[in-house]
Design a protein around this motif. Sequence first.
Motif, PDB file in Angstrom:
ATOM      1  N   UNK A  19      -5.229   7.320   1.938  1.00  0.00           N
ATOM      2  CA  UNK A  19      -5.146   7.530   3.389  1.00  0.00           C
ATOM      3  C   UNK A  19      -4.053   6.651   3.975  1.00  0.00           C
ATOM      4  N   UNK A  20      -3.331   7.224   4.934  1.00  0.00           N
ATOM      5  CA  UNK A  20      -2.308   6.471   5.657  1.00  0.00           C
ATOM      6  C   UNK A  20      -2.919   5.908   6.932  1.00  0.00           C
ATOM      7  N   UNK A  21      -2.941   4.572   7.051  1.00  0.00           N
ATOM      8  CA  UNK A  21      -3.459   3.938   8.260  1.00  0.00           C
ATOM      9  C   UNK A  21      -4.930   3.577   8.166  1.00  0.00           C
ATOM     10  N   UNK A  22      -5.395   2.857   9.182  1.00  0.00           N
ATOM     11  CA  UNK A  22      -6.766   2.340   9.178  1.00  0.00           C
ATOM     12  C   UNK A  22      -7.798   3.438   9.419  1.00  0.00           C
ATOM     13  N   UNK A  23      -7.473   4.411  10.263  1.00  0.00           N
ATOM     14  CA  UNK A  23      -8.434   5.455  10.619  1.00  0.00           C
ATOM     15  C   UNK A  23      -8.076   6.760   9.916  1.00  0.00           C
ATOM     16  N   UNK A  24      -9.081   7.366   9.318  1.00  0.00           N
ATOM     17  CA  UNK A  24      -8.854   8.584   8.539  1.00  0.00           C
ATOM     18  C   UNK A  24      -9.067   9.805   9.417  1.00  0.00           C
ATOM     19  N   UNK A  25      -7.972  10.499   9.730  1.00  0.00           N
ATOM     20  CA  UNK A  25      -8.042  11.717  10.536  1.00  0.00           C
ATOM     21  C   UNK A  25      -7.294  12.865   9.869  1.00  0.00           C
ATOM     22  N   UNK A  26      -7.202  12.808   8.553  1.00  0.00           N
ATOM     23  CA  UNK A  26      -6.597  13.912   7.834  1.00  0.00           C
ATOM     24  C   UNK A  26      -5.158  13.705   7.428  1.00  0.00           C
ATOM     25  N   UNK A  27      -4.648  12.480   7.540  1.00  0.00           N
ATOM     26  CA  UNK A  27      -3.285  12.181   7.123  1.00  0.00           C
ATOM     27  C   UNK A  27      -3.329  11.395   5.821  1.00  0.00           C
ATOM     28  N   UNK A  28      -2.758  11.993   4.762  1.00  0.00           N
ATOM     29  CA  UNK A  28      -2.740  11.363   3.438  1.00  0.00           C
ATOM     30  C   UNK A  28      -1.309  11.058   3.022  1.00  0.00           C
ATOM     31  N   UNK A  29      -1.209  10.236   1.985  1.00  0.00           N
ATOM     32  CA  UNK A  29       0.105   9.787   1.526  1.00  0.00           C
ATOM     33  C   UNK A  29       0.060   9.577   0.019  1.00  0.00           C
ATOM     34  N   UNK A  30       1.219   9.717  -0.613  1.00  0.00           N
ATOM     35  CA  UNK A  30       1.331   9.424  -2.036  1.00  0.00           C
ATOM     36  C   UNK A  30       2.473   8.433  -2.208  1.00  0.00           C
ATOM     37  N   UNK A  31       2.174   7.295  -2.813  1.00  0.00           N
ATOM     38  CA  UNK A  31       3.254   6.363  -3.110  1.00  0.00           C
ATOM     39  C   UNK A  31       3.415   6.241  -4.625  1.00  0.00           C
ATOM     40  N   UNK A  32       4.535   5.682  -5.035  1.00  0.00           N
ATOM     41  CA  UNK A  32       4.849   5.566  -6.462  1.00  0.00           C
ATOM     42  C   UNK A  32       5.491   4.220  -6.729  1.00  0.00           C
ATOM     43  N   UNK A  33       5.090   3.619  -7.824  1.00  0.00           N
ATOM     44  CA  UNK A  33       5.671   2.330  -8.199  1.00  0.00           C
ATOM     45  C   UNK A  33       5.758   2.251  -9.720  1.00  0.00           C
TER      46      UNK A  33
ATOM     47  N   UNK B  71      -0.828 -16.038 -20.626  1.00  0.00           N
ATOM     48  CA  UNK B  71      -1.023 -17.154 -21.545  1.00  0.00           C
ATOM     49  C   UNK B  71      -2.404 -17.120 -22.191  1.00  0.00           C
ATOM     50  N   UNK B  72      -3.401 -16.646 -21.452  1.00  0.00           N
ATOM     51  CA  UNK B  72      -4.758 -16.607 -21.981  1.00  0.00           C
ATOM     52  C   UNK B  72      -5.129 -15.227 -22.503  1.00  0.00           C
ATOM     53  N   UNK B  73      -4.142 -14.395 -22.710  1.00  0.00           N
ATOM     54  CA  UNK B  73      -4.396 -13.069 -23.243  1.00  0.00           C
ATOM     55  C   UNK B  73      -4.737 -12.021 -22.200  1.00  0.00           C
ATOM     56  N   UNK B  74      -4.868 -12.442 -20.929  1.00  0.00           N
ATOM     57  CA  UNK B  74      -5.176 -11.499 -19.864  1.00  0.00           C
ATOM     58  C   UNK B  74      -3.912 -10.749 -19.471  1.00  0.00           C
ATOM     59  N   UNK B  75      -4.011  -9.432 -19.228  1.00  0.00           N
ATOM     60  CA  UNK B  75      -2.827  -8.665 -18.823  1.00  0.00           C
ATOM     61  C   UNK B  75      -2.340  -9.093 -17.438  1.00  0.00           C
ATOM     62  N   UNK B  76      -1.046  -9.194 -17.302  1.00  0.00           N
ATOM     63  CA  UNK B  76      -0.446  -9.563 -16.024  1.00  0.00           C
ATOM     64  C   UNK B  76       0.553  -8.494 -15.611  1.00  0.00           C
ATOM     65  N   UNK B  77       0.743  -8.376 -14.314  1.00  0.00           N
ATOM     66  CA  UNK B  77       1.667  -7.397 -13.745  1.00  0.00           C
ATOM     67  C   UNK B  77       2.880  -8.129 -13.207  1.00  0.00           C
ATOM     68  N   UNK B  78       4.056  -7.616 -13.536  1.00  0.00           N
ATOM     69  CA  UNK B  78       5.280  -8.266 -13.068  1.00  0.00           C
ATOM     70  C   UNK B  78       6.316  -7.208 -12.707  1.00  0.00           C
ATOM     71  N   UNK B  79       7.278  -7.658 -11.910  1.00  0.00           N
ATOM     72  CA  UNK B  79       8.417  -6.823 -11.507  1.00  0.00           C
ATOM     73  C   UNK B  79       7.967  -5.479 -10.923  1.00  0.00           C
ATOM     74  N   UNK B  80       7.005  -5.538 -10.031  1.00  0.00           N
ATOM     75  CA  UNK B  80       6.526  -4.303  -9.398  1.00  0.00           C
ATOM     76  C   UNK B  80       7.552  -3.817  -8.383  1.00  0.00           C
ATOM     77  N   UNK B  81       7.932  -2.562  -8.489  1.00  0.00           N
ATOM     78  CA  UNK B  81       8.929  -1.986  -7.591  1.00  0.00           C
ATOM     79  C   UNK B  81       8.511  -0.598  -7.133  1.00  0.00           C
ATOM     80  N   UNK B  82       8.658  -0.304  -5.839  1.00  0.00           N
ATOM     81  CA  UNK B  82       8.459   1.077  -5.387  1.00  0.00           C
ATOM     82  C   UNK B  82       9.520   1.980  -6.008  1.00  0.00           C
TER      83      UNK B  82
END
Length: 257
Positions: free
Chosen positions: A184-198, A206-217
């Motif tokens: 949903x786009x915005x705080x109130x849902x009135x039928x406007x949707x959106x698709x984003x991509x990254x 270091x502890x084996x946990x997966x980390x996310x880096x260099x996130x880009x739209x």
Amino acid sequence: MTIPSGTLRERAVYIAALEDAVSEAIAPANRGDLSSLINLFAKSQKQAFLRSLGLSEQVLSETRRAQVILAAIADKLQQNQLGSVQEKCQKSESFAAILFDIASQRFQEIANDIKLSVQNLLSDAAVFTIAAPVGDRRSHYHRYQVVETAKQLGYFANLRNYHTWIQLVINIETSVTVLLSFHVLGHEYRGLLICNACAYHRDNGEEGEPTISDLQPLTDSPFQFSYADESENLIPRFQKWLEDVIVTGLEYWNKSI
């Protein structure tokens, strides 16, 4: 003097009371009685007063009735409005389901193309897609990536009311993920949707946990749509936007090798 209105019996009572009063006036010694006439007029006035009160109660009752009707109308209008918003959201979500299927199929085609292009070079290439459609228990996944992408693009991503996503995961030399998110786009849902991509790298910390880096739209403009769209225009518009996202995502992967 006005004769009180009423039935024949009431008129007879009035005439009798009047005769008593006349006797008092003509022959006081006869000790005529005025009380009957006085009581009769008092009773008449009381009845008139009660009729007046009855009219007021009727007006009050009609006023209350009008207020009840107005309250019912307001409630009905509110229900109609809520129904209208719900219908708009349902229509938008039906469009989102169509676009979701298109994107899922296209991501799978790209995954197959990548595997074919490197099958003679790498034996351990892992390229696959993951999808969370409506109702999937994993729909709340990837909140950080989606919200962060929305911040970079300058809008508020509402994942509470609606959220589906698709991933293209490329584990060749490095781990790169392309993520599409419908929300949903915005705080109130009135039928406007959106698709984003990254796109982003997924590494082990270091502890084996997966980390996310260099996130880009992967686009300067997320794809917006609503209940007011027409499918014959919406689908080709989305397909063009999606191809641009895929090309940009492959370029992101190419730079990371």
